[in-house]
Write an enzyme that holds these catalytic residues in place. Structure first.
Site, mmCIF file in Angstrom:
data_model
loop_
_atom_site.group_PDB
_atom_site.id
_atom_site.type_symbol
_atom_site.label_atom_id
_atom_site.label_comp_id
_atom_site.label_asym_id
_atom_site.label_seq_id
_atom_site.Cartn_x
_atom_site.Cartn_y
_atom_site.Cartn_z
ATOM 1 N N ASN A 79 0.812 -1.173 0.048
ATOM 2 C CA ASN A 79 -0.028 -0.029 -0.024
ATOM 3 C C ASN A 79 0.847 1.343 0.094
ATOM 4 O OD1 ASN A 79 -1.675 -2.126 2.000
ATOM 5 N ND2 ASN A 79 -2.705 -1.480 0.082
ATOM 6 N N ILE A 87 1.042 6.914 -0.442
ATOM 7 C CA ILE A 87 0.511 5.866 0.716
ATOM 8 C C ILE A 87 -0.832 5.802 0.314
ATOM 9 C CG2 ILE A 87 -0.246 5.613 2.990
ATOM 10 C CD1 ILE A 87 2.045 7.419 3.800
ATOM 11 N N CYS A 88 -1.521 4.690 0.112
ATOM 12 C CA CYS A 88 -2.805 4.345 -0.189
ATOM 13 C C CYS A 88 -3.516 4.189 1.079
ATOM 14 C CB CYS A 88 -2.773 3.044 -1.184
ATOM 15 S SG CYS A 88 -4.712 2.677 -1.471
ATOM 16 N N LEU A 89 -4.241 4.900 1.544
ATOM 17 C CA LEU A 89 -4.973 4.959 3.000
ATOM 18 C C LEU A 89 -6.179 5.698 2.913
ATOM 19 C CD1 LEU A 89 -4.787 3.517 5.893
ATOM 20 C CD2 LEU A 89 -3.346 5.626 6.443
ATOM 21 N N GLN A 122 -1.123 0.214 -3.761
ATOM 22 C CA GLN A 122 -0.495 1.351 -4.185
ATOM 23 C C GLN A 122 0.562 0.873 -5.328
ATOM 24 O OE1 GLN A 122 -1.261 4.621 -3.855
ATOM 25 N NE2 GLN A 122 0.282 5.206 -5.220
#
Length: 193
Positions: A79, A87-89, A122
């Site tokens: 991610n 960052i994929c959040l 990500q």
């Protein structure tokens, strides 16, 4: 317009609890909209023992808009982009709430290190490795942590001496090393820029 009084309060809150959480946030310069966050790698993960630096940029709408965060320390995680540190959040995008703080955002990033979501990656290459060959993923993540996130075995005085020998003033070297949490490579980058 950024609520700088709130940002100051959040920085104070983080510095009060550094011993407990290991999470730090400090300004990169006099400008409170550019910060650097530091999180320890979670125990029991390939990131354990690492100290990860995260660049934080506060948008004009903060705290009503989420902070922009990306890893400055290279990390191998489904991610997090292994190239850019993106960052994929969800809480850094559409699930942000003004009730959240920089510290809670960093705690969420730290939790993401413990619980990767390879189905919403990500970095597709890392996610593919995670799903197909978990042991290789763990080995690679551990190697990246040891290479990029672990503090050098050199003590502070040796680091200072090394950088002073490169021609930088000692006082500047010490303050720069302190600002980047003792990371010799980041300190050199800052000193050269």
């Amino acid at each position: 317009m950024i609520d700088f009084a709130r940002v100051q309060k959040e920085l104070q809150e983080c510095s009060r609890d550094v011993e407990g959480s290991g999470i730090r946030v400090s300004p990169k310069s006099d400008n409170l909209s550019c910060l650097i966050g530091t999180i320890p790698g979670p125990l029991g993960t390939p990131y354990e023992g690492g100290v990860f630096q995260i660049d934080i940029t506060l948008p004009d709408g903060y705290p009503f808009e989420p902070p922009k965060m990306q890893f400055a320390t290279k990390v191998w995680h489904p991610n997090i982009s292994s190239q850019s540190g993106a960052i994929c959040l969800d809480i850094l995008k559409d699930q942000w709430s003004p009730a959240l703080t920089l510290k809670t955002a960093l705690l969420s990033v730290q939790a993401l290190l413990s619980a990767p979501q390879p189905d919403d990656p990500q970095d597709a290459v890392v996610a593919q490795q995670y799903n197909r060959d978990y042991q290789t993923f763990v080995g690679t993540a551990r190697y990246w942590t040891e290479t990029f996130a672990m503090r050098s075995a050199l003590g502070v005085e040796e680091k200072v001496q090394k950088l002073v020998e490169m021609g930088f003033p000692e006082a500047l070297v010490k303050s720069t090393l302190e600002a980047v949490g003792g990371d010799e490579n980041l300190a050199l980058e800052r000193l050269c820029s």
